[in-house]
Enzyme design. Structure first.
Site, short mmCIF file in Angstrom:
data_model
loop_
_atom_site.label_atom_id
_atom_site.label_comp_id
_atom_site.label_asym_id
_atom_site.label_seq_id
_atom_site.Cartn_x
_atom_site.Cartn_y
_atom_site.Cartn_z
N GLN A 28 12.53 36.46 34.35
CA GLN A 28 12.79 35.19 35.01
C GLN A 28 11.52 34.47 35.43
O GLN A 28 11.55 33.28 35.74
CB GLN A 28 13.69 35.40 36.24
CG GLN A 28 13.01 36.16 37.39
CD GLN A 28 13.98 36.51 38.49
OE1 GLN A 28 14.77 37.45 38.35
NE2 GLN A 28 13.93 35.76 39.58
N CYS A 87 17.27 34.77 39.50
CA CYS A 87 17.95 36.03 39.17
C CYS A 87 19.45 35.83 39.04
O CYS A 87 20.11 36.48 38.23
CB CYS A 87 17.63 37.09 40.21
SG CYS A 87 18.16 36.66 41.89
N HIS A 98 18.92 39.64 45.79
CA HIS A 98 18.64 39.73 44.35
C HIS A 98 19.94 39.95 43.60
O HIS A 98 20.83 40.67 44.06
CB HIS A 98 17.69 40.90 44.11
CG HIS A 98 17.07 40.93 42.74
ND1 HIS A 98 16.71 39.80 42.04
CD2 HIS A 98 16.76 41.99 41.92
CE1 HIS A 98 16.19 40.15 40.88
NE2 HIS A 98 16.22 41.47 40.77
#
Length: 526
Positions: A116, A122, A261
């Site tokens: 990324q 993410c 995340h």
């Protein structure tokens, strides 16, 4: 007025020294942090390795750009607009001890690890990876690369400053994602108008999605959905020690909170007590871009598994339909028959097969067998010789991951008694001429259950009915398998030469089950 060349040289030197000093300071801090993490791993008896990684070498600000999952602040249905009526958190189905969608039945259903970069995307990479995996599973193809940038620039679900996996999943359901070539990833927010014309007509998408877990996830809920639907999008809270992960089974040991995340769960291992997870930090981080994380991290500060999402990638809901036996068949005890079924969607990786009699469970034929591939599956059933005869039998096939996916034969079939036991000599069966000292194969066929072994005799006489035994070739040898057997006979060099020999084979447990060659054969000297 121009500055002197000496002043310019001095200024360049000061700037260079400042940069070097800052770099050296951060390198020193990074090493100190790594030492602290390794000390914590050792002191807490954790089972993972920490080391310098492509992410740990970044500045603190750049590290945080590798995160970006924003968790819902309302109930799942309010946030997503999707009401989950299929959450599997309460399922109790049997799941296999291990699962890895990277190598499932010899096939790979996980696309390569992506990076990324310096963008908190993410959430886009995890949801795109889930869509890619599920399309691979449903269509049976081997490669796929979809455009994460479309989520960043067109979905409204987030940006490089973070985003929502539920919002991204809504977009994947309503619109879908085109191949990467329509809008290559830029690690920047970008404009939707920059995508190639016509991308909306080339998308892969899902029919719907559901929450597997929200808060308070359980191992069983995640395992059940991994088997039923394939890889799952999930979230975790990242602490600074995670940036240094180099291998092993991660568990939090030290460090400060860095952010949320989003990642993709692709498997698990009950023996090692861990999940297998695909990250979006490139193949140089962790275990070739993946990490393993302990089941225990579902219930501590890491909050792994919170807000886990499963995708439906077929317009058809998951289902199973028994196709054979489906009514009217007569299957004989002691024979091998094929149970067959079809399936739609993704009902799970394994099924259980039960035998019903008059609507009630009679026995479990197998507790776990592969669901199959390409929409169909089968199982070869060795019907026991002792199976009771009857005309009201049915077969029930049920997903081990979700008992709601099940089907039973439409009508009853019959199990009939096994055939009466019999033995038939097939060689020598008349006219052969075998020499002394040679090796010759005596063969026979059988039906039913004559017993596990047979006696082989050499007879001599003018007719089979009056011939008498002159030698026992084998007092007890295995009857064989699959309805046939054989025995390699080394004919003695002293065997009398004659033209009126016969072979008789008799069950060692049932004297009435016997047979003699149809016609005589001869034995001659070398």
């Amino acid at each position: 007025m121009h500055k002197s060349k000496k002043f310019q040289t001095w200024l360049f030197g000061v700037i260079s020294l400042s940069i070097l000093f800052a770099f050296a300071s951060f390198t020193y801090a990074s090493q100190a942090e790594l030492d602290e993490i390794n000390y914590a791993i050792h002191s807490k008896g954790a089972h993972w390795l920490a080391g310098e990684t492509p992410v740990s070498k970044l500045s603190p600000e750049e590290r945080k750009m590798r995160l970006g999952a924003i968790k819902p602040v309302k109930s799942p249905s309010e946030v997503s607009g999707v009401t989950s009526s299929t959450s599997t958190s309460a399922l109790t189905g049997t799941t296999p001890a291990t699962l890895d969608w990277r190598n499932y039945n010899g096939n790979g259903y996980v696309t390569p690890v992506r990076d990324q970069g310096n963008c908190g995307s993410c959430w886009a990479f995890a949801t795109t990876a889930a869509l890619e995996s599920n399309v691979l599973i449903m269509k049976g193809i081997s490669a796929l690369d979809l455009a994460e940038q479309i989520l960043l620039s067109c979905s409204g679900a987030g940006s490089c400053s973070g985003g929502y996996i539920d919002g991204a999943s809504n977009f994947i359901s309503s619109t879908g994602l085109p191949p990467e070539s329509y809008y290559p990833y830029t690690a920047a927010n970008g404009q939707c108008s920059s995508a190639a014309t016509g991308w909306q007509t080339t998308t892969s998408q899902i029919s719907s999605w559901h929450w597997v877990t929200t808060t308070s996830p359980t191992v069983d809920a995640i395992k059940n959905d991994l088997n039923t639907y394939g890889p799952l999008v999930t979230t975790m809270d990242v602490y600074s020690d995670f940036f240094y992960y180099s291998g092993g089974v991660y568990q939090y040991t030290s460090g400060t909170y860095q952010g949320g995340h989003a990642i993709l769960i692709v498997g698990y291992d009950d023996t090692g007590q861990y999940f297998i997870v695909k990250n979006s930090w490139g193949g140089g981080w962790g275990e070739s871009g993946y990490f393993r994380i302990a089941y225990s991290q579902l219930s501590n500060v890491v909050n792994f598994g919170d807000y886990t999402i499963g995708y439906y990638t077929s317009n058809q809901p998951p289902g199973i339909t028994v196709s054979s036996p489906n009514g009217g068949e007569s299957w004989q005890a002691g024979t091998t028959q094929t149970i067959a079924w079809s399936y739609t969607g993704n009902p799970g990786a394994y099924v259980k097969i039960d035998l019903l009699n008059n609507g009630s469970s009679a026995s479990t034929i197998t507790s776990s067998v592969s669901t199959g591939s390409g929409g169909s599956g089968s199982y070869r059933w060795n019907i026991p010789l002792t199976q009771a005869q009857g005309s009201l039998y049915q077969i029930r096939v049920t997903s081990t991951a979700n008992s709601a996916y099940t089907d039973t034969s439409n009508s009853s079939f019959s199990i009939i008694p096994p055939p009466p036991p019999s033995i038939k000599v097939t060689a020598p069966n008349g006219g052969q001429s075998w020499r002394t000292g040679s090796n010759q194969r005596i063969t026979w066929s059988y039906t039913g259950n004559p017993g596990s072994s047979v006696k082989i005799e050499l007879l001599q006489g003018a007719a089979a009915s009056t011939a008498t035994s002159v030698k026992t070739i084998a007092a007890g040898t295995a009857i064989g398998s699959g309805g046939s057997g054989s025995y390699l006979w080394k004919i003695s060099s002293t065997q009398t030469a004659a033209g009126n020999y016969w072979i008789r084979i008799t069950s060692t447990t049932n004297n009435s089950c016997a047979d003699t060659s149809d016609n005589s054969f001869s034995i001659s000297k070398r």
